[in-house]
Design an enzyme around this catalytic site. Structure first.
Site, mmCIF file in Angstrom:
data_model
loop_
_atom_site.group_PDB
_atom_site.id
_atom_site.type_symbol
_atom_site.label_atom_id
_atom_site.label_comp_id
_atom_site.label_asym_id
_atom_site.label_seq_id
_atom_site.Cartn_x
_atom_site.Cartn_y
_atom_site.Cartn_z
ATOM 1 N N LYS A 17 0.810 -1.227 0.000
ATOM 2 C CA LYS A 17 0.000 0.000 0.000
ATOM 3 C C LYS A 17 0.840 1.273 0.000
ATOM 4 O O LYS A 17 0.538 2.206 -0.725
ATOM 5 C CB LYS A 17 -0.913 0.054 1.232
ATOM 6 C CG LYS A 17 -2.007 -0.970 1.263
ATOM 7 C CD LYS A 17 -2.978 -0.679 2.408
ATOM 8 C CE LYS A 17 -2.348 -0.756 3.781
ATOM 9 N NZ LYS A 17 -1.870 -2.076 4.183
ATOM 10 N N ARG A 92 -9.357 2.068 9.749
ATOM 11 C CA ARG A 92 -9.020 0.663 9.925
ATOM 12 C C ARG A 92 -10.128 -0.127 10.608
ATOM 13 O O ARG A 92 -9.981 -1.340 10.800
ATOM 14 C CB ARG A 92 -7.753 0.557 10.771
ATOM 15 C CG ARG A 92 -6.526 0.088 9.989
ATOM 16 C CD ARG A 92 -5.364 0.102 10.939
ATOM 17 N NE ARG A 92 -4.254 -0.737 10.586
ATOM 18 C CZ ARG A 92 -3.193 -0.304 9.909
ATOM 19 N NH1 ARG A 92 -3.153 0.905 9.413
ATOM 20 N NH2 ARG A 92 -2.179 -1.117 9.724
ATOM 21 N N ARG A 131 10.793 -7.657 4.482
ATOM 22 C CA ARG A 131 10.973 -6.260 4.861
ATOM 23 C C ARG A 131 11.596 -6.150 6.256
ATOM 24 O O ARG A 131 12.412 -5.269 6.522
ATOM 25 C CB ARG A 131 9.613 -5.535 4.851
ATOM 26 C CG ARG A 131 9.759 -4.047 5.133
ATOM 27 C CD ARG A 131 8.442 -3.321 4.966
ATOM 28 N NE ARG A 131 7.553 -3.541 6.090
ATOM 29 C CZ ARG A 131 6.295 -3.088 6.140
ATOM 30 N NH1 ARG A 131 5.774 -2.442 5.120
ATOM 31 N NH2 ARG A 131 5.549 -3.301 7.197
ATOM 32 N N ARG A 137 11.946 -3.184 11.149
ATOM 33 C CA ARG A 137 10.841 -2.573 11.878
ATOM 34 C C ARG A 137 10.493 -3.419 13.103
ATOM 35 O O ARG A 137 10.409 -4.634 13.018
ATOM 36 C CB ARG A 137 9.603 -2.468 10.967
ATOM 37 C CG ARG A 137 9.439 -1.088 10.371
ATOM 38 C CD ARG A 137 8.294 -1.048 9.399
ATOM 39 N NE ARG A 137 6.990 -1.366 9.994
ATOM 40 C CZ ARG A 137 5.849 -1.047 9.404
ATOM 41 N NH1 ARG A 137 5.847 -0.404 8.254
ATOM 42 N NH2 ARG A 137 4.701 -1.369 9.961
ATOM 43 N N ARG A 148 -1.028 -8.844 13.162
ATOM 44 C CA ARG A 148 -1.543 -7.720 12.375
ATOM 45 C C ARG A 148 -2.470 -8.204 11.260
ATOM 46 O O ARG A 148 -3.439 -7.527 10.898
ATOM 47 C CB ARG A 148 -0.375 -6.886 11.814
ATOM 48 C CG ARG A 148 0.239 -5.986 12.905
ATOM 49 C CD ARG A 148 1.615 -5.485 12.555
ATOM 50 N NE ARG A 148 1.636 -4.701 11.350
ATOM 51 C CZ ARG A 148 2.640 -4.695 10.482
ATOM 52 N NH1 ARG A 148 3.708 -5.438 10.686
ATOM 53 N NH2 ARG A 148 2.583 -3.940 9.422
HETATM 54 P P1 AMP Z 1 0.878 0.507 8.999
HETATM 55 O O1 AMP Z 1 2.162 1.170 8.657
HETATM 56 O O2 AMP Z 1 -0.312 1.109 8.315
HETATM 57 O O3 AMP Z 1 0.928 -0.979 8.859
HETATM 58 O O4 AMP Z 1 0.627 0.800 10.552
HETATM 59 C C1 AMP Z 1 1.530 0.336 11.533
HETATM 60 C C2 AMP Z 1 0.845 0.310 12.884
HETATM 61 O O5 AMP Z 1 0.415 1.628 13.252
HETATM 62 C C3 AMP Z 1 -0.404 -0.546 12.951
HETATM 63 O O6 AMP Z 1 -0.120 -1.922 13.156
HETATM 64 C C4 AMP Z 1 -1.120 0.089 14.138
HETATM 65 O O7 AMP Z 1 -0.521 -0.313 15.347
HETATM 66 C C5 AMP Z 1 -0.830 1.559 13.941
HETATM 67 N N1 AMP Z 1 -1.851 2.196 13.090
HETATM 68 C C6 AMP Z 1 -1.689 2.687 11.827
HETATM 69 N N2 AMP Z 1 -2.833 3.189 11.353
HETATM 70 C C7 AMP Z 1 -3.755 3.021 12.329
HETATM 71 C C8 AMP Z 1 -5.136 3.307 12.453
HETATM 72 N N3 AMP Z 1 -5.822 3.866 11.442
HETATM 73 N N4 AMP Z 1 -5.747 3.004 13.608
HETATM 74 C C9 AMP Z 1 -5.093 2.445 14.633
HETATM 75 N N5 AMP Z 1 -3.790 2.112 14.593
HETATM 76 C C10 AMP Z 1 -3.127 2.393 13.453
#
Ligand code: AMP
Length: 195
Positions: A17, A92, A131, A137, A148
């Protein structure tokens, strides 16, 4: 206002994404807004927000809605989002969709389209493990990666049907090269929103 382009990109963690969001945002001249990137920048910077969300993110849980909703509302109110935005990683869950709808409704706006980047779970887990090796990370350990995916399936995947019912969902096969997938997204979006 009515000329703005308001887009979302959704898909399982690891579907690519972020990369596609950057390319797509450039194409439409809007900022790509990634809540994950915002949180990570705050963690790296050691800000109060970063300290607040660090453990939640490292565990692969969702940051509380009120906090996330406020961050996004503030971000999309900034000047660079006047032509619109591309949200990556938000909303989300159903509650975040409602918060975003309410925020947009304040100015009579709504979402134009939601790009769903479809990808197979085994494929995305493999990508994320790769990754993890490359970027290190903290939320890229196998256990957290799997968690996740579960959070996505339980909380985020149900949004797909909701957007489909609204007639704004654009499904795109996320498997393939970066440029190939970008082409697919562009073609499907143009077909949907006419630009
Ligand atoms: P991502 O980079 O989008 O995979 O986000 C990494 C982490 O950030 C996720 O696993 C959540 O812990 C947190 N996170 C990102 N976006 C959201 C959201 N919209 N709501 C809640 N937690 C979020």
């Amino acid at each position: 206002m009515s000329n703005a382009t308001r887009l979302l990109i959704v898909g399982p963690p690891g579907a690519g994404k972020g990369t596609q969001a950057t390319m797509l945002a450039e194409r439409y001249g809007v900022p790509a807004i990634s809540t994950g990137d915002i949180f990570r920048a705050n963690i790296t910077g050691g800000t109060p927000l970063g300290l607040q969300v660090q453990e939640i993110i490292n565990a692969g849980e969702l940051v509380p809605d009120e906090l996330t909703d406020t961050i996004v509302a503030d971000r999309i109110a900034q000047d660079d989002a006047t032509p619109g935005f591309l949200l990556d990683g938000y909303p989300r869950n159903v509650s975040q969709v409602q918060a975003l709808d309410a925020e947009l409704a304040k100015s009579g706006a709504s979402l134009d389209a939601v790009v769903l980047l479809e990808a197979d779970t085994d494929e995305v887990v493999a990508r994320l493990l790769k990754r993890a090796e490359e970027q290190g990370r903290a939320d890229d350990t196998e256990e957290v990666i799997r968690h996740r995916q579960t959070v996505y399936t339980e909380q985020t995947a149900p949004l797909i049907e909701l957007f489909e019912e609204r007639g704004i969902l654009v499904r795109v096969d996320g498997l393939g090269g970066i440029d190939e997938v970008a082409e697919r997204i562009s073609a499907a979006l143009t077909a949907k929103i006419g630009r």
